[in-house]
Design a protein around this motif. Structure first.
Motif, PDB file in Angstrom:
ATOM      1  N   GLN A  85     -15.814  -3.051   9.996  1.00 47.38           N
ATOM      2  CA  GLN A  85     -14.603  -2.567  10.671  1.00 47.38           C
ATOM      3  C   GLN A  85     -13.520  -3.635  10.776  1.00 47.38           C
ATOM      4  O   GLN A  85     -12.401  -3.343  11.216  1.00 47.38           O
ATOM      5  CB  GLN A  85     -14.937  -2.041  12.073  1.00 47.38           C
ATOM      6  N   ASN A  86     -13.820  -4.875  10.398  1.00 48.24           N
ATOM      7  CA  ASN A  86     -12.833  -5.947  10.452  1.00 48.24           C
ATOM      8  C   ASN A  86     -12.364  -6.391   9.070  1.00 48.24           C
ATOM      9  O   ASN A  86     -11.734  -7.443   8.924  1.00 48.24           O
ATOM     10  CB  ASN A  86     -13.402  -7.157  11.203  1.00 48.24           C
ATOM     11  N   LYS A  87     -12.693  -5.588   8.066  1.00 43.57           N
ATOM     12  CA  LYS A  87     -12.233  -5.879   6.711  1.00 43.57           C
ATOM     13  C   LYS A  87     -11.774  -4.571   6.085  1.00 43.57           C
ATOM     14  O   LYS A  87     -12.529  -3.598   6.043  1.00 43.57           O
ATOM     15  CB  LYS A  87     -13.343  -6.515   5.882  1.00 43.57           C
ATOM     16  N   ALA A  88     -10.534  -4.519   5.596  1.00 44.64           N
ATOM     17  CA  ALA A  88      -9.971  -3.264   5.104  1.00 44.64           C
ATOM     18  C   ALA A  88      -9.336  -3.450   3.738  1.00 44.64           C
ATOM     19  O   ALA A  88      -8.652  -4.454   3.490  1.00 44.64           O
ATOM     20  CB  ALA A  88      -8.921  -2.730   6.094  1.00 44.64           C
ATOM     21  N   ASP A  89      -9.589  -2.476   2.861  1.00 48.50           N
ATOM     22  CA  ASP A  89      -8.856  -2.388   1.596  1.00 48.50           C
ATOM     23  C   ASP A  89      -7.614  -1.534   1.826  1.00 48.50           C
ATOM     24  O   ASP A  89      -7.700  -0.451   2.411  1.00 48.50           O
ATOM     25  CB  ASP A  89      -9.732  -1.757   0.512  1.00 48.50           C
ATOM     26  N   VAL A  90      -6.487  -2.011   1.360  1.00 45.40           N
ATOM     27  CA  VAL A  90      -5.238  -1.264   1.503  1.00 45.40           C
ATOM     28  C   VAL A  90      -5.076  -0.398   0.257  1.00 45.40           C
ATOM     29  O   VAL A  90      -4.738  -0.900  -0.827  1.00 45.40           O
ATOM     30  CB  VAL A  90      -4.044  -2.213   1.672  1.00 45.40           C
ATOM     31  N   GLN A 107      -0.898 -14.392   4.848  1.00 45.11           N
ATOM     32  CA  GLN A 107       0.056 -14.060   5.915  1.00 45.11           C
ATOM     33  C   GLN A 107      -0.609 -13.194   6.977  1.00 45.11           C
ATOM     34  O   GLN A 107      -1.396 -12.312   6.673  1.00 45.11           O
ATOM     35  CB  GLN A 107       1.252 -13.323   5.308  1.00 45.11           C
ATOM     36  N   GLN A 108      -0.281 -13.462   8.242  1.00 51.89           N
ATOM     37  CA  GLN A 108      -0.786 -12.660   9.355  1.00 51.89           C
ATOM     38  C   GLN A 108       0.018 -11.370   9.472  1.00 51.89           C
ATOM     39  O   GLN A 108       1.255 -11.403   9.416  1.00 51.89           O
ATOM     40  CB  GLN A 108      -0.692 -13.446  10.667  1.00 51.89           C
ATOM     41  N   VAL A 109      -0.683 -10.236   9.616  1.00 55.91           N
ATOM     42  CA  VAL A 109      -0.013  -8.938   9.758  1.00 55.91           C
ATOM     43  C   VAL A 109      -0.636  -8.187  10.931  1.00 55.91           C
ATOM     44  O   VAL A 109      -1.751  -8.490  11.371  1.00 55.91           O
ATOM     45  CB  VAL A 109      -0.137  -8.098   8.469  1.00 55.91           C
ATOM     46  N   LYS A 110       0.108  -7.188  11.430  1.00 54.20           N
ATOM     47  CA  LYS A 110      -0.376  -6.346  12.525  1.00 54.20           C
ATOM     48  C   LYS A 110      -0.638  -4.935  12.011  1.00 54.20           C
ATOM     49  O   LYS A 110      -0.095  -4.515  10.982  1.00 54.20           O
ATOM     50  CB  LYS A 110       0.644  -6.309  13.660  1.00 54.20           C
ATOM     51  N   ARG A 111      -1.451  -4.231  12.757  1.00 57.25           N
ATOM     52  CA  ARG A 111      -1.765  -2.858  12.371  1.00 57.25           C
ATOM     53  C   ARG A 111      -0.484  -2.008  12.364  1.00 57.25           C
ATOM     54  O   ARG A 111       0.314  -2.047  13.296  1.00 57.25           O
ATOM     55  CB  ARG A 111      -2.775  -2.257  13.357  1.00 57.25           C
ATOM     56  N   GLY A 112      -0.283  -1.230  11.277  1.00 57.47           N
ATOM     57  CA  GLY A 112       0.901  -0.392  11.143  1.00 57.47           C
ATOM     58  C   GLY A 112       2.077  -1.071  10.497  1.00 57.47           C
ATOM     59  O   GLY A 112       3.097  -0.425  10.219  1.00 57.47           O
ATOM     60  N   VAL A 203       3.461   1.590   2.510  1.00 52.36           N
ATOM     61  CA  VAL A 203       2.026   1.334   2.604  1.00 52.36           C
ATOM     62  C   VAL A 203       1.837   0.398   3.793  1.00 52.36           C
ATOM     63  O   VAL A 203       2.370  -0.719   3.794  1.00 52.36           O
ATOM     64  CB  VAL A 203       1.475   0.689   1.322  1.00 52.36           C
ATOM     65  N   VAL A 204       1.117   0.859   4.807  1.00 54.18           N
ATOM     66  CA  VAL A 204       1.000   0.087   6.043  1.00 54.18           C
ATOM     67  C   VAL A 204      -0.406  -0.501   6.175  1.00 54.18           C
ATOM     68  O   VAL A 204      -1.372  -0.030   5.555  1.00 54.18           O
ATOM     69  CB  VAL A 204       1.317   0.960   7.277  1.00 54.18           C
ATOM     70  N   SER A 205      -0.510  -1.534   7.001  1.00 53.49           N
ATOM     71  CA  SER A 205      -1.790  -2.208   7.219  1.00 53.49           C
ATOM     72  C   SER A 205      -2.670  -1.382   8.152  1.00 53.49           C
ATOM     73  O   SER A 205      -2.241  -1.010   9.243  1.00 53.49           O
ATOM     74  CB  SER A 205      -1.567  -3.594   7.820  1.00 53.49           C
ATOM     75  N   PRO A 206      -3.927  -1.112   7.770  1.00 51.76           N
ATOM     76  CA  PRO A 206      -4.808  -0.327   8.630  1.00 51.76           C
ATOM     77  C   PRO A 206      -5.349  -1.105   9.826  1.00 51.76           C
ATOM     78  O   PRO A 206      -5.772  -0.509  10.805  1.00 51.76           O
ATOM     79  CB  PRO A 206      -5.943   0.091   7.684  1.00 51.76           C
ATOM     80  N   THR A 210      -5.421 -11.028   8.418  1.00 50.91           N
ATOM     81  CA  THR A 210      -4.815 -11.889   7.414  1.00 50.91           C
ATOM     82  C   THR A 210      -4.874 -11.208   6.056  1.00 50.91           C
ATOM     83  O   THR A 210      -5.914 -10.661   5.676  1.00 50.91           O
ATOM     84  CB  THR A 210      -5.556 -13.244   7.339  1.00 50.91           C
ATOM     85  N   VAL A 211      -3.758 -11.242   5.334  1.00 51.50           N
ATOM     86  CA  VAL A 211      -3.725 -10.651   3.993  1.00 51.50           C
ATOM     87  C   VAL A 211      -4.608 -11.478   3.062  1.00 51.50           C
ATOM     88  O   VAL A 211      -4.452 -12.707   2.962  1.00 51.50           O
ATOM     89  CB  VAL A 211      -2.281 -10.592   3.452  1.00 51.50           C
ATOM     90  N   GLY A 212      -5.548 -10.805   2.406  1.00 50.10           N
ATOM     91  CA  GLY A 212      -6.415 -11.481   1.455  1.00 50.10           C
ATOM     92  C   GLY A 212      -5.839 -11.428   0.054  1.00 50.10           C
ATOM     93  O   GLY A 212      -4.641 -11.650  -0.151  1.00 50.10           O
ATOM     94  N   HIS A 213      -6.672 -11.098  -0.900  1.00 46.74           N
ATOM     95  CA  HIS A 213      -6.236 -11.089  -2.293  1.00 46.74           C
ATOM     96  C   HIS A 213      -5.311  -9.905  -2.556  1.00 46.74           C
ATOM     97  O   HIS A 213      -5.664  -8.760  -2.285  1.00 46.74           O
ATOM     98  CB  HIS A 213      -7.461 -11.010  -3.213  1.00 46.74           C
ATOM     99  N   VAL A 214      -4.120 -10.180  -3.093  1.00 47.20           N
ATOM    100  CA  VAL A 214      -3.174  -9.134  -3.496  1.00 47.20           C
ATOM    101  C   VAL A 214      -3.404  -8.845  -4.969  1.00 47.20           C
ATOM    102  O   VAL A 214      -3.229  -9.721  -5.819  1.00 47.20           O
ATOM    103  CB  VAL A 214      -1.721  -9.568  -3.243  1.00 47.20           C
ATOM    104  N   ILE A 215      -3.811  -7.610  -5.263  1.00 52.22           N
ATOM    105  CA  ILE A 215      -4.239  -7.270  -6.615  1.00 52.22           C
ATOM    106  C   ILE A 215      -3.067  -6.852  -7.503  1.00 52.22           C
ATOM    107  O   ILE A 215      -2.985  -7.245  -8.665  1.00 52.22           O
ATOM    108  CB  ILE A 215      -5.300  -6.148  -6.568  1.00 52.22           C
TER     109      ILE A 215
END
Length: 401
Positions: A85-90, A107-112, A203-206, A210-215
């Motif tokens: 629940q603490n790791k999400a694929d966008v 980069q640090q991001v917030k939900r939504g 496309v919003v953050s679930p 922290t943003v991981g690998h950007v594909i």
């Protein structure tokens, strides 16, 4: 003639005797040299010998190995991980071309928060269908309300009311469906009703993290369901340890754990066991044990880091020495035992030390558990302090005091 022959024979005999004596002397000299070298080797003492003045000058103290109640431990290896629940694929719900990416890796991001925008011409049709359904529903709703009033007054027919009611419910469901589609794509139905037609959706953050690998890249076409980046929340990072079958019965939920970060200068952190799997991992005969980490110092922990863990399973009586009594050299650990003490009756005291390899266990309150590779002599004394000086001297790095 006979005289000359006798003289020749005498010379030959004398030469042979001289050669024999020379060989005998050389052999005796070699034997003497060998004996002297052997004597020198035998005379070389084993270990390090210091007198009392030297020991006092460098602070060497000797004493017996003690028995201490120290925490027994189970050693395990593992990796840091985060809960699902603490790791999400966008991922995106509808295909399209990436119009813009607003974030960078790390980069640090917030939900939504908006991470990217996707351009899709089919969005315009969905919004048109929504507006048509909304306008049609307005007429259907008015007709349904009129039939309801006629039925209440007894002026209408039951068949007309039922038909109006069925149409009303169907159109309401269709309108609700369009609204749900728009909301899933991040488009406000209210803004569309006001005439704000858009051709791209965000496309919003679930989750926050922290943003991981950007594909994906800007301008790339992505199919529905494609993941374009990942977001990881390390605030709930934990450790997955592998405990083998022989130690499994000693490990229980709630036990304390000390973690050593293998590739981070052996930095130590603490935690607690909070879960034990009930199945073996592959053919290793190991079971995964989960432990939460007390990250009070806000260590820079990242999933995938390798750790060595010491699980405290209770106290037991064990052989222990002060921490200063153990020295490390070339990846091994040693103590110095006393092999000989001389001159105790009024004479100057001389003590001979010998280096002995050991393995160590748990450390607590300034004492550390030792396990000698070979049994220690009974009532043997060791260097409790000053072991580092003895190690330097044995390695030839210290000058004679």
């Amino acid at each position: 003639m006979n005289l000359h022959l006798k003289i020749y024979r005498s010379i030959v005999v004398i030469s042979c005797v001289a050669m024999l004596l020379s060989c005998s002397g050389s052999s005796e000299k070699k034997e003497v040299d060998t004996k002297e070298a052997s004597a020198e080797t035998e005379e070389k003492p084993e270990g390090l010998s210091l007198n009392q003045k030297q020991m006092d000058a460098v602070g060497i103290e000797i004493g017996l190995v003690e028995k201490k109640n120290l925490d027994a431990i189970v050693k395990a290896n593992g990796q840091l991980a985060v809960p699902p629940q603490n790791k999400a694929d966008v991922s995106i719900l509808s295909g399209g071309i990436i119009n813009h990416i607003y974030v960078l890796e790390g980069q640090q991001v917030k939900r939504g928060q908006t991470l990217a925008t996707i351009a899709n011409q089919e969005l315009i049709k969905i919004q048109q269908d929504y507006l048509a359904a909304k306008n049609n529903f307005t007429y259907i709703q008015a007709e349904y309300e009129r039939q309801t009033q006629l039925k209440a007054a007894g002026a209408g027919t039951g068949k007309s009311f039922q038909s109006s009611q069925a149409t009303y419910n169907a159109e309401r469901s269709r309108l609700t469906s369009y609204q749900s589609q728009l909301r899933q794509l991040g488009i406000s139905p209210g803004k569309v009703s006001d005439g704000n037609i858009v051709s791209q959706f965000p496309v919003v953050s679930p989750i926050s993290g922290t943003v991981g690998h950007v594909i994906a890249n800007t301008g790339a076409f992505v199919e529905p369901g494609t993941s374009i980046m990942e977001v990881v929340d390390n605030s709930k990072i934990h450790c997955d340890l592998t405990v083998f079958e022989k130690d499994l019965m000693q490990v229980k939920v709630g036990q304390k754990v000390v973690f050593q970060l293998t590739n981070q200068n052996n930095k130590l952190i603490t935690g607690t066991i909070n879960g034990i799997n009930k199945s073996f991992e592959n053919e290793s005969k190991g079971v995964v044990v989960h432990a939460v980490i007390n990250n009070s110092e806000h260590q820079n922990l990242i999933p995938g880091m390798y750790v060595t863990a010491l699980i405290s399973i209770g106290s037991q009586l064990t052989s222990a020495v002060p921490v200063d009594a153990v020295v490390r050299s070339q990846g091994k650990q040693y103590i110095f035992i006393v092999t000989e003490e001389e001159g105790e009756n009024g004479k100057e005291k001389n003590v001979t030390f010998k280096k002995l390899e050991v393995t160590t266990g748990v450390s607590e309150l300034g004492y550390i558990e030792i396990k000698p590779l070979n049994p220690l002599p009974e009532n043997v004394k060791i260097a409790l302090k000053g072991a580092f000086y003895l190690e330097s001297k044995s390695a030839g790095g210290a000058e004679e005091e």
